[in-house]
Design an enzyme around this catalytic site. Structure first.
Site, PDB file in Angstrom:
ATOM      1  N   GLY A  11       0.804  -1.099  -0.112  1.00  0.00           N
ATOM      2  CA  GLY A  11      -0.061  -0.076   0.038  1.00  0.00           C
ATOM      3  C   GLY A  11       0.751   1.326   0.042  1.00  0.00           C
ATOM      4  CD  GLN A  12      -0.352   7.417   0.522  1.00  0.00           C
ATOM      5  OE1 GLN A  12      -1.429   7.202   1.052  1.00  0.00           O
ATOM      6  NE2 GLN A  12       0.037   8.632   0.235  1.00  0.00           N
ATOM      7  CG  ASP A  34      -0.825  -6.116   0.317  1.00  0.00           C
ATOM      8  OD1 ASP A  34      -0.504  -5.002   0.579  1.00  0.00           O
ATOM      9  OD2 ASP A  34      -2.033  -6.179  -0.236  1.00  0.00           O
ATOM     10  CE1 TYR A 142      -8.684   4.391   8.558  1.00  0.00           C
ATOM     11  CE2 TYR A 142      -8.718   6.828   8.902  1.00  0.00           C
ATOM     12  CZ  TYR A 142      -8.144   5.666   8.694  1.00  0.00           C
ATOM     13  OH  TYR A 142      -6.712   5.578   8.521  1.00  0.00           O
TER      14      TYR A 142
HETATM   15  P1  NAD Z   1      -3.378   1.279   1.649  1.00  0.00           P
HETATM   16  O1  NAD Z   1      -4.758   1.201   1.388  1.00  0.00           O
HETATM   17  O2  NAD Z   1      -2.688   2.105   0.636  1.00  0.00           O
HETATM   18  O3  NAD Z   1      -2.512   0.214   1.861  1.00  0.00           O
HETATM   19  C1  NAD Z   1      -3.274  -0.913   2.590  1.00  0.00           C
HETATM   20  C2  NAD Z   1      -2.696  -2.414   2.176  1.00  0.00           C
HETATM   21  O4  NAD Z   1      -3.636  -3.450   2.622  1.00  0.00           O
HETATM   22  C3  NAD Z   1      -2.879  -2.610   0.796  1.00  0.00           C
HETATM   23  O5  NAD Z   1      -2.030  -3.012  -0.082  1.00  0.00           O
HETATM   24  C4  NAD Z   1      -4.156  -3.547   0.658  1.00  0.00           C
HETATM   25  O6  NAD Z   1      -4.058  -4.662  -0.346  1.00  0.00           O
HETATM   26  C5  NAD Z   1      -3.658  -4.200   1.970  1.00  0.00           C
HETATM   27  N1  NAD Z   1      -4.890  -5.148   2.449  1.00  0.00           N
HETATM   28  C6  NAD Z   1      -6.363  -4.916   2.389  1.00  0.00           C
HETATM   29  N2  NAD Z   1      -7.051  -5.881   2.820  1.00  0.00           N
HETATM   30  C7  NAD Z   1      -6.164  -6.986   3.228  1.00  0.00           C
HETATM   31  C8  NAD Z   1      -6.175  -8.288   3.915  1.00  0.00           C
HETATM   32  N3  NAD Z   1      -7.447  -8.629   4.249  1.00  0.00           N
HETATM   33  N4  NAD Z   1      -5.172  -8.738   4.328  1.00  0.00           N
HETATM   34  C9  NAD Z   1      -3.774  -8.516   3.854  1.00  0.00           C
HETATM   35  N5  NAD Z   1      -3.658  -7.179   3.365  1.00  0.00           N
HETATM   36  C10 NAD Z   1      -4.858  -6.278   2.966  1.00  0.00           C
HETATM   37  O7  NAD Z   1      -3.444   2.182   2.997  1.00  0.00           O
HETATM   38  P2  NAD Z   1      -2.074   2.966   3.422  1.00  0.00           P
HETATM   39  O8  NAD Z   1      -2.113   4.380   3.269  1.00  0.00           O
HETATM   40  O9  NAD Z   1      -0.850   2.433   3.258  1.00  0.00           O
HETATM   41  O10 NAD Z   1      -2.447   3.022   5.034  1.00  0.00           O
HETATM   42  C11 NAD Z   1      -1.729   2.021   5.905  1.00  0.00           C
HETATM   43  C12 NAD Z   1      -2.067   2.191   7.474  1.00  0.00           C
HETATM   44  O11 NAD Z   1      -1.761   3.391   7.920  1.00  0.00           O
HETATM   45  C13 NAD Z   1      -3.631   1.871   7.776  1.00  0.00           C
HETATM   46  O12 NAD Z   1      -3.712   1.471   9.012  1.00  0.00           O
HETATM   47  C14 NAD Z   1      -4.181   3.210   7.819  1.00  0.00           C
HETATM   48  O13 NAD Z   1      -5.187   3.643   8.385  1.00  0.00           O
HETATM   49  C15 NAD Z   1      -3.141   4.344   8.245  1.00  0.00           C
HETATM   50  N6  NAD Z   1      -2.903   5.601   7.700  1.00  0.00           N
HETATM   51  C16 NAD Z   1      -2.831   5.904   6.601  1.00  0.00           C
HETATM   52  C17 NAD Z   1      -2.917   7.270   6.204  1.00  0.00           C
HETATM   53  C18 NAD Z   1      -2.625   7.723   4.912  1.00  0.00           C
HETATM   54  O14 NAD Z   1      -2.705   8.975   4.668  1.00  0.00           O
HETATM   55  N7  NAD Z   1      -2.208   7.020   3.997  1.00  0.00           N
HETATM   56  C19 NAD Z   1      -3.071   8.265   7.307  1.00  0.00           C
HETATM   57  C20 NAD Z   1      -3.289   7.760   8.616  1.00  0.00           C
HETATM   58  C21 NAD Z   1      -3.260   6.558   8.631  1.00  0.00           C
HETATM   59  C1  AKB Z   2      -7.673   8.966   5.152  1.00  0.00           C
HETATM   60  O1  AKB Z   2      -7.806   9.917   4.790  1.00  0.00           O
HETATM   61  O2  AKB Z   2      -8.484   7.809   5.467  1.00  0.00           O
HETATM   62  C2  AKB Z   2      -6.302   8.607   5.710  1.00  0.00           C
HETATM   63  C3  AKB Z   2      -6.244   9.365   7.146  1.00  0.00           C
HETATM   64  C4  AKB Z   2      -5.801  10.556   7.448  1.00  0.00           C
HETATM   65  O3  AKB Z   2      -6.162   8.457   8.074  1.00  0.00           O
HETATM   66  N1  AKB Z   2      -5.519   9.242   4.738  1.00  0.00           N
END
Ligand code: NAD
Ligand code: AKB
Length: 326
Positions: A11-12, A34, A142
């Site tokens: 993921g990101q 993943d 969420y």
């Molecule tokens: P993302 O959606 O880019 O990546 C999540 C990954 O999880 C994906 O690659 C997806 O294929 C995988 N996934 C989904 N379902 C699955 C399953 N059942 N089993 C295994 N893998 C699975 O999300 P992200 O932005 O990389 O976020 C990662 C974490 O960081 C999350 O907990 C998110 O809440 C947290 N977060 C992200 C942000 C943001 O802006 N990106 C901000 C705050 C918190």
């Molecule tokens: C979202 O918008 O859901 C995420 C976060 C701030 O947790 N980028």
């Protein structure tokens, strides 16, 4: 030397934490997992990778034992906009995925990093300089899973001694892997569209302030917290971390410093606008600074310059036959 496993590694956030941890420790010491396997081919090819559903605790245990894992970065989750479209699926993945990871960590003796979010706050939380310890009554599914996740991680620490740690990330901005369905995704897409088309249609109102962070700071926050001296940690799940707060109008103004003809207009999505309206404008992150030395390196200007430079170069490569998504 740590043996690390990352869930949601494609993921990101995962793809960037994976790249940095493999750079520091070597690819063989960082196991990626993943549910999908069709993106980030370079990361998959470079070291151990397993494709499975994180709710499968038997498979997770096998992999943890095989690679003698001692540290898990648990990143598999549904983000806010996707979660609001299917709240039951979000509860299922975000809570049962976390429970599975914590149980395996308890039995196998692993430390666990789990990110929370600005989404763990709600409309009754103080919006400006949101304190570390304050009201948390989120109104999105969420957010409900993020608060429950923070509590569950603290419970595993106090009850079972599992070394759980986490940060409350703002919206993350990066260029390696596109974001996966969040409310803050506009702040990434705006750079792609600025480079590709010189214009952007934003799904949030122009004056919506939110906390944001450039990915290099986010990656450093996770790794620094996991390497911090545990005796200094008074908080655990989860630390406010902050580096910049801006609204779409302000971000557009910074883009115009480098692309003067850039234009933005607005077509508001009521679901994501309602989520954004319930989140803080900016977080106060004193506890993270004092307890493990958190300090961000990027602001809106340095991030904008870097994002536009990286994406312009990629677009230029694409014109000469390189894949635009690489
Ligand atoms: P993302 O959606 O880019 O990546 C999540 C990954 O999880 C994906 O690659 C997806 O294929 C995988 N996934 C989904 N379902 C699955 C399953 N059942 N089993 C295994 N893998 C699975 O999300 P992200 O932005 O990389 O976020 C990662 C974490 O960081 C999350 O907990 C998110 O809440 C947290 N977060 C992200 C942000 C943001 O802006 N990106 C901000 C705050 C918190
Ligand atoms: C979202 O918008 O859901 C995420 C976060 C701030 O947790 N980028």
């Amino acid at each position: 030397m740590r043996q690390i496993l990352i869930t949601g590694a494609l993921g990101q956030l995962g793809s960037e934490i994976a790249a940095e941890l493999r750079r520091r420790h070597g690819a063989e010491k960082v196991v990626l997992t993943d549910i999908r396997g069709d993106v980030n081919a370079d990361l998959i090819a470079e070291g151990p990778f397993y494709q499975f559903d994180i709710r499968d605790g038997v498979r997770l245990t096998e992999i943890v034992r095989k690679h003698r894992i001692d540290t898990v970065y648990h990143l598999a989750a549904l983000l806010s906009a996707t979660a609001e479209r299917d709240p039951q699926a979000a509860w299922d993945l975000n809570m049962n995925g976390l429970t599975t990871v914590l149980e395996v960590a308890r039995v196998e003796g692993c430390s666990v990093f789990t990110p929370s979010s600005i989404g763990a706050f709600g409309p009754t939380t103080p919006r400006d300089w949101t304190p570390q310890d304050t009201l948390q009554r989120p109104t999105s599914m969420y957010g409900v899973t993020k608060v429950a996740g923070e509590l569950l991680c603290d419970y595993y620490y106090h009850k079972f001694g599992v070394d759980t740690r986490g940060v409350r990330y703002p919206g993350l901005i990066s260029s390696l892997t596109p974001p996966g369905g969040g409310t803050t995704d506009y702040a990434v897409d705006i750079y792609y569209q600025a480079v590709r088309q010189g214009r952007y249609r934003c799904f949030l109102k122009g004056d919506t302030y939110l906390d944001m962070m450039y990915m290099p700071d986010a990656v450093r926050a996770a790794i620094d917290l996991m390497e911090a001296d545990p005796s200094r940690l008074r908080h655990r799940n989860a630390f406010n971390v902050s580096s910049m707060s801006f609204c779409p109008e302000e971000q557009a103004a910074y883009i115009r410093k480098y692309i003067p003809e850039f234009e933005i207009d607005y077509h508001v999505d009521p679901v994501r606008q309602a989520i954004a309206n319930s989140w803080p404008n900016n977080l106060e992150d004193y506890a993270a600074r004092v307890e493990w030395g958190w300090e961000p390196a990027h602001d809106l200007d340095t991030m904008t310059r870097d994002m536009l430079r990286v994406l312009s170069r990629r677009l230029e490569d694409a014109r000469y036959g390189w894949n635009d998504q690489q």
